[in-house]
Design a protein around this motif. Structure first.
Motif, PDB file in Angstrom:
ATOM      1  N   SER A 183     163.761  53.688  70.845  1.00  0.00           N
ATOM      2  CA  SER A 183     164.466  54.081  72.064  1.00  0.00           C
ATOM      3  C   SER A 183     165.544  53.082  72.458  1.00  0.00           C
ATOM      4  O   SER A 183     165.413  51.874  72.237  1.00  0.00           O
ATOM      5  CB  SER A 183     163.467  54.213  73.222  1.00  0.00           C
ATOM      6  OG  SER A 183     162.400  55.081  72.891  1.00  0.00           O
ATOM      7  N   HIS A 184     166.596  53.611  73.078  1.00  0.00           N
ATOM      8  CA  HIS A 184     167.616  52.766  73.690  1.00  0.00           C
ATOM      9  C   HIS A 184     167.112  52.364  75.075  1.00  0.00           C
ATOM     10  O   HIS A 184     166.684  53.226  75.852  1.00  0.00           O
ATOM     11  CB  HIS A 184     168.933  53.527  73.801  1.00  0.00           C
ATOM     12  CG  HIS A 184     170.090  52.672  74.208  1.00  0.00           C
ATOM     13  ND1 HIS A 184     170.276  52.240  75.512  1.00  0.00           N
ATOM     14  CD2 HIS A 184     171.123  52.161  73.488  1.00  0.00           C
ATOM     15  CE1 HIS A 184     171.373  51.506  75.569  1.00  0.00           C
ATOM     16  NE2 HIS A 184     171.901  51.432  74.365  1.00  0.00           N
ATOM     17  N   LEU A 227     167.464  55.630  77.278  1.00  0.00           N
ATOM     18  CA  LEU A 227     166.136  56.152  76.940  1.00  0.00           C
ATOM     19  C   LEU A 227     166.194  57.240  75.871  1.00  0.00           C
ATOM     20  O   LEU A 227     165.190  57.910  75.609  1.00  0.00           O
ATOM     21  CB  LEU A 227     165.403  56.661  78.187  1.00  0.00           C
ATOM     22  CG  LEU A 227     165.132  55.608  79.263  1.00  0.00           C
ATOM     23  CD1 LEU A 227     164.368  56.230  80.428  1.00  0.00           C
ATOM     24  CD2 LEU A 227     164.354  54.418  78.693  1.00  0.00           C
ATOM     25  N   GLU A 228     167.365  57.425  75.251  1.00  0.00           N
ATOM     26  CA  GLU A 228     167.427  58.327  74.101  1.00  0.00           C
ATOM     27  C   GLU A 228     166.519  57.779  73.011  1.00  0.00           C
ATOM     28  O   GLU A 228     166.446  56.558  72.795  1.00  0.00           O
ATOM     29  CB  GLU A 228     168.859  58.449  73.603  1.00  0.00           C
ATOM     30  CG  GLU A 228     169.768  59.210  74.551  1.00  0.00           C
ATOM     31  CD  GLU A 228     171.131  59.465  73.954  1.00  0.00           C
ATOM     32  OE1 GLU A 228     171.535  58.719  73.026  1.00  0.00           O
ATOM     33  OE2 GLU A 228     171.811  60.397  74.412  1.00  0.00           O
ATOM     34  N   THR A 229     165.836  58.679  72.313  1.00  0.00           N
ATOM     35  CA  THR A 229     164.765  58.261  71.410  1.00  0.00           C
ATOM     36  C   THR A 229     164.816  59.016  70.087  1.00  0.00           C
ATOM     37  O   THR A 229     164.994  60.241  70.066  1.00  0.00           O
ATOM     38  CB  THR A 229     163.393  58.494  72.068  1.00  0.00           C
ATOM     39  OG1 THR A 229     163.327  57.743  73.282  1.00  0.00           O
ATOM     40  CG2 THR A 229     162.256  58.073  71.152  1.00  0.00           C
ATOM     41  N   ILE A 230     164.627  58.279  69.005  1.00  0.00           N
ATOM     42  CA  ILE A 230     164.457  58.847  67.674  1.00  0.00           C
ATOM     43  C   ILE A 230     162.966  58.880  67.369  1.00  0.00           C
ATOM     44  O   ILE A 230     162.267  57.888  67.567  1.00  0.00           O
ATOM     45  CB  ILE A 230     165.170  57.997  66.604  1.00  0.00           C
ATOM     46  CG1 ILE A 230     166.674  57.940  66.861  1.00  0.00           C
ATOM     47  CG2 ILE A 230     164.876  58.536  65.204  1.00  0.00           C
ATOM     48  CD1 ILE A 230     167.381  56.928  65.985  1.00  0.00           C
ATOM     49  N   LEU A 231     162.482  60.009  66.893  1.00  0.00           N
ATOM     50  CA  LEU A 231     161.094  60.116  66.436  1.00  0.00           C
ATOM     51  C   LEU A 231     161.092  60.040  64.916  1.00  0.00           C
ATOM     52  O   LEU A 231     161.774  60.827  64.257  1.00  0.00           O
ATOM     53  CB  LEU A 231     160.471  61.437  66.883  1.00  0.00           C
ATOM     54  CG  LEU A 231     160.533  61.788  68.370  1.00  0.00           C
ATOM     55  CD1 LEU A 231     159.832  63.113  68.622  1.00  0.00           C
ATOM     56  CD2 LEU A 231     159.934  60.687  69.214  1.00  0.00           C
ATOM     57  N   PRO A 253     164.012  62.437  73.583  1.00  0.00           N
ATOM     58  CA  PRO A 253     164.147  62.601  72.137  1.00  0.00           C
ATOM     59  C   PRO A 253     165.452  63.294  71.758  1.00  0.00           C
ATOM     60  O   PRO A 253     165.868  64.266  72.401  1.00  0.00           O
ATOM     61  CB  PRO A 253     162.942  63.481  71.780  1.00  0.00           C
ATOM     62  CG  PRO A 253     161.951  63.230  72.872  1.00  0.00           C
ATOM     63  CD  PRO A 253     162.779  63.057  74.106  1.00  0.00           C
ATOM     64  N   VAL A 254     166.108  62.749  70.714  1.00  0.00           N
ATOM     65  CA  VAL A 254     167.381  63.318  70.272  1.00  0.00           C
ATOM     66  C   VAL A 254     167.326  63.832  68.835  1.00  0.00           C
ATOM     67  O   VAL A 254     168.140  64.676  68.441  1.00  0.00           O
ATOM     68  CB  VAL A 254     168.520  62.293  70.410  1.00  0.00           C
ATOM     69  CG1 VAL A 254     168.773  61.982  71.883  1.00  0.00           C
ATOM     70  CG2 VAL A 254     168.225  61.010  69.642  1.00  0.00           C
ATOM     71  N   ILE A 301     175.301  57.163  56.705  1.00  0.00           N
ATOM     72  CA  ILE A 301     175.132  56.432  57.950  1.00  0.00           C
ATOM     73  C   ILE A 301     174.879  57.433  59.078  1.00  0.00           C
ATOM     74  O   ILE A 301     175.703  58.312  59.327  1.00  0.00           O
ATOM     75  CB  ILE A 301     176.361  55.566  58.284  1.00  0.00           C
ATOM     76  CG1 ILE A 301     176.654  54.589  57.137  1.00  0.00           C
ATOM     77  CG2 ILE A 301     176.142  54.822  59.597  1.00  0.00           C
ATOM     78  CD1 ILE A 301     175.562  53.591  56.874  1.00  0.00           C
ATOM     79  N   LEU A 302     173.738  57.304  59.739  1.00  0.00           N
ATOM     80  CA  LEU A 302     173.386  58.172  60.857  1.00  0.00           C
ATOM     81  C   LEU A 302     173.749  57.447  62.151  1.00  0.00           C
ATOM     82  O   LEU A 302     173.520  56.247  62.282  1.00  0.00           O
ATOM     83  CB  LEU A 302     171.894  58.488  60.834  1.00  0.00           C
ATOM     84  CG  LEU A 302     171.323  59.017  59.511  1.00  0.00           C
ATOM     85  CD1 LEU A 302     169.825  59.241  59.636  1.00  0.00           C
ATOM     86  CD2 LEU A 302     172.027  60.308  59.093  1.00  0.00           C
ATOM     87  N   HIS A 303     174.305  58.195  63.085  1.00  0.00           N
ATOM     88  CA  HIS A 303     174.758  57.594  64.339  1.00  0.00           C
ATOM     89  C   HIS A 303     173.899  58.096  65.499  1.00  0.00           C
ATOM     90  O   HIS A 303     174.076  59.215  65.987  1.00  0.00           O
ATOM     91  CB  HIS A 303     176.230  57.927  64.567  1.00  0.00           C
ATOM     92  CG  HIS A 303     177.144  57.364  63.519  1.00  0.00           C
ATOM     93  ND1 HIS A 303     177.655  56.096  63.589  1.00  0.00           N
ATOM     94  CD2 HIS A 303     177.604  57.906  62.362  1.00  0.00           C
ATOM     95  CE1 HIS A 303     178.410  55.860  62.523  1.00  0.00           C
ATOM     96  NE2 HIS A 303     178.394  56.946  61.757  1.00  0.00           N
ATOM     97  N   TYR A 304     172.968  57.260  65.905  1.00  0.00           N
ATOM     98  CA  TYR A 304     172.104  57.556  67.052  1.00  0.00           C
ATOM     99  C   TYR A 304     171.856  56.267  67.833  1.00  0.00           C
ATOM    100  O   TYR A 304     171.891  55.169  67.278  1.00  0.00           O
ATOM    101  CB  TYR A 304     170.753  58.136  66.598  1.00  0.00           C
ATOM    102  CG  TYR A 304     170.851  59.494  65.961  1.00  0.00           C
ATOM    103  CD1 TYR A 304     171.024  60.641  66.739  1.00  0.00           C
ATOM    104  CD2 TYR A 304     170.791  59.637  64.577  1.00  0.00           C
ATOM    105  CE1 TYR A 304     171.122  61.892  66.151  1.00  0.00           C
ATOM    106  CE2 TYR A 304     170.890  60.891  63.988  1.00  0.00           C
ATOM    107  CZ  TYR A 304     171.073  62.006  64.781  1.00  0.00           C
ATOM    108  OH  TYR A 304     171.179  63.250  64.194  1.00  0.00           O
ATOM    109  N   LEU A 305     171.628  56.411  69.124  1.00  0.00           N
ATOM    110  CA  LEU A 305     171.290  55.294  69.999  1.00  0.00           C
ATOM    111  C   LEU A 305     172.377  54.209  70.003  1.00  0.00           C
ATOM    112  O   LEU A 305     172.110  53.043  70.282  1.00  0.00           O
ATOM    113  CB  LEU A 305     169.956  54.657  69.600  1.00  0.00           C
ATOM    114  CG  LEU A 305     168.772  55.588  69.331  1.00  0.00           C
ATOM    115  CD1 LEU A 305     167.519  54.762  69.056  1.00  0.00           C
ATOM    116  CD2 LEU A 305     168.550  56.559  70.460  1.00  0.00           C
TER     117      LEU A 305
END
Length: 209
Positions: free
Chosen positions: A22-23, A27-31, A52-53, A117-121
Motif C-alpha cells: 500500500s501507498h 492507501l492504494e493497494t496491490i494484492l 485495491p487497484v 515495467i508496471l506502474h502502480y502506487l
C-alpha cells in the motif's frame, strides 16, 4: 526507499503468503497472490481503509490465486499474470487444483511480459521472468523500495518445488542465478511461503542453489 507499506497475510491450508502493498498516503493497494480466505483479506482491507487497484499473480498454482476471483469482483479490479503462465492457471491439472481439491480453471484478465515495467502506487515495478517452479513463474522487483516478491521461486534457504507440471529444476537454478542473484545483496525478499530473507543471505546460505 521504504515508503510503501508491506502487509504479509498467511492464508489457506498450504500457508501461502498473500501480500498487500500500500501507498501510505493514497492507501492504494496491490494484492499479490491472494491465495485463499477472501473474507479475511477483505476485512484487512476494510479495517485499514485500503483501496485495491490490481491483483498480481507470481504464478498460476491454486494456492496462490484461490481468492483472486472473489476479490476482483468485490473491488472491480483486474487480475494480471505472466503471458507464459496463463495456460497453467486455466488448466486444473497444471494449476494443481484438480490434484489437491476441487478442480477449477482461472482466467486472468490481462498479462504482463518479462522485463515489463508496471506502474502502480507511484512506483515502477519490474517483472522478472523466473521459469522453473512453473513455466511462467515470475518475481516483482520494486527497485526504488529495495524489495522483491519472489513467489515460489526463492524461499529463505530453500527454493520452490519443480516436480509439478511445467516445472524444471534446471530452469529454476538458472532463473535464480541469472535473474535474481544479480540484484543488490541488501534486497529484501518476500517469498510465497515462509519468512522474508535477503539476496545476500541466500547467496551465502541457500543450499539448494
Amino acid at each position: 526507499m521504504g515508503n510503501l507499506l508491506v502487509k504479509q497475510m498467511v492464508v489457506g491450508d498450504l500457508q501461502t503468503n498473500c501480500y498487500l502493498i500500500s501507498h501510505p498516503e493514497t492507501l492504494e493497494t496491490i494484492l499479490v497472490d491472494p491465495a485463499d480466505e477472501a473474507d479475511r483479506i477483505q476485512r484487512e482491507i476494510e479495517k485499514n481503509g485500503l483501496k485495491p487497484v490490481v491483483i498480481l499473480l507470481t504464478h498460476g498454482h491454486f494456492d496462490h490465486m484461490g481468492a483472486a476471483d472473489l476479490l476482483r469482483k468485490r473491488y472491480q479490479i483486474l487480475v494480471y499474470c505472466s503471458e507464459t503462465e496463463r495456460e497453467v492457471a486455466e488448466n486444473m491439472e497444471w494449476n494443481l487444483s484438480g490434484i489437491f481439491g476441487n478442480g477449477f480453471s482461472f482466467m486472468a484478465d490481462a498479462v504482463f511480459r518479462d522485463k515489463e515495467i508496471l506502474h502502480y502506487l507511484g512506483e515502477e515495478i519490474e517483472v522478472i521472468a523466473t521459469p522453473g517452479h512453473t513455466q511462467g513463474s515470475c518475481c516483482f522487483y520494486f527497485r526504488r523500495e529495495g524489495f522483491l516478491l519472489s513467489g515460489d521461486t526463492l524461499f529463505a534457504e530453500s527454493v520452490g518445488r519443480t516436480d509439478f507440471p511445467t516445472g524444471s529444476g534446471r530452469k529454476l537454478q538458472q532463473s535464480i542465478v541469472e535473474r535474481i542473484y544479480c540484484l543488490p545483496e541488501e534486497t529484501v525478499v518476500y517469498p510465497g511461503h515462509y519468512g522474508e530473507t535477503t539476496i545476500g543471505h541466500e547467496k551465502k546460505y541457500n543450499p539448494c542453489v
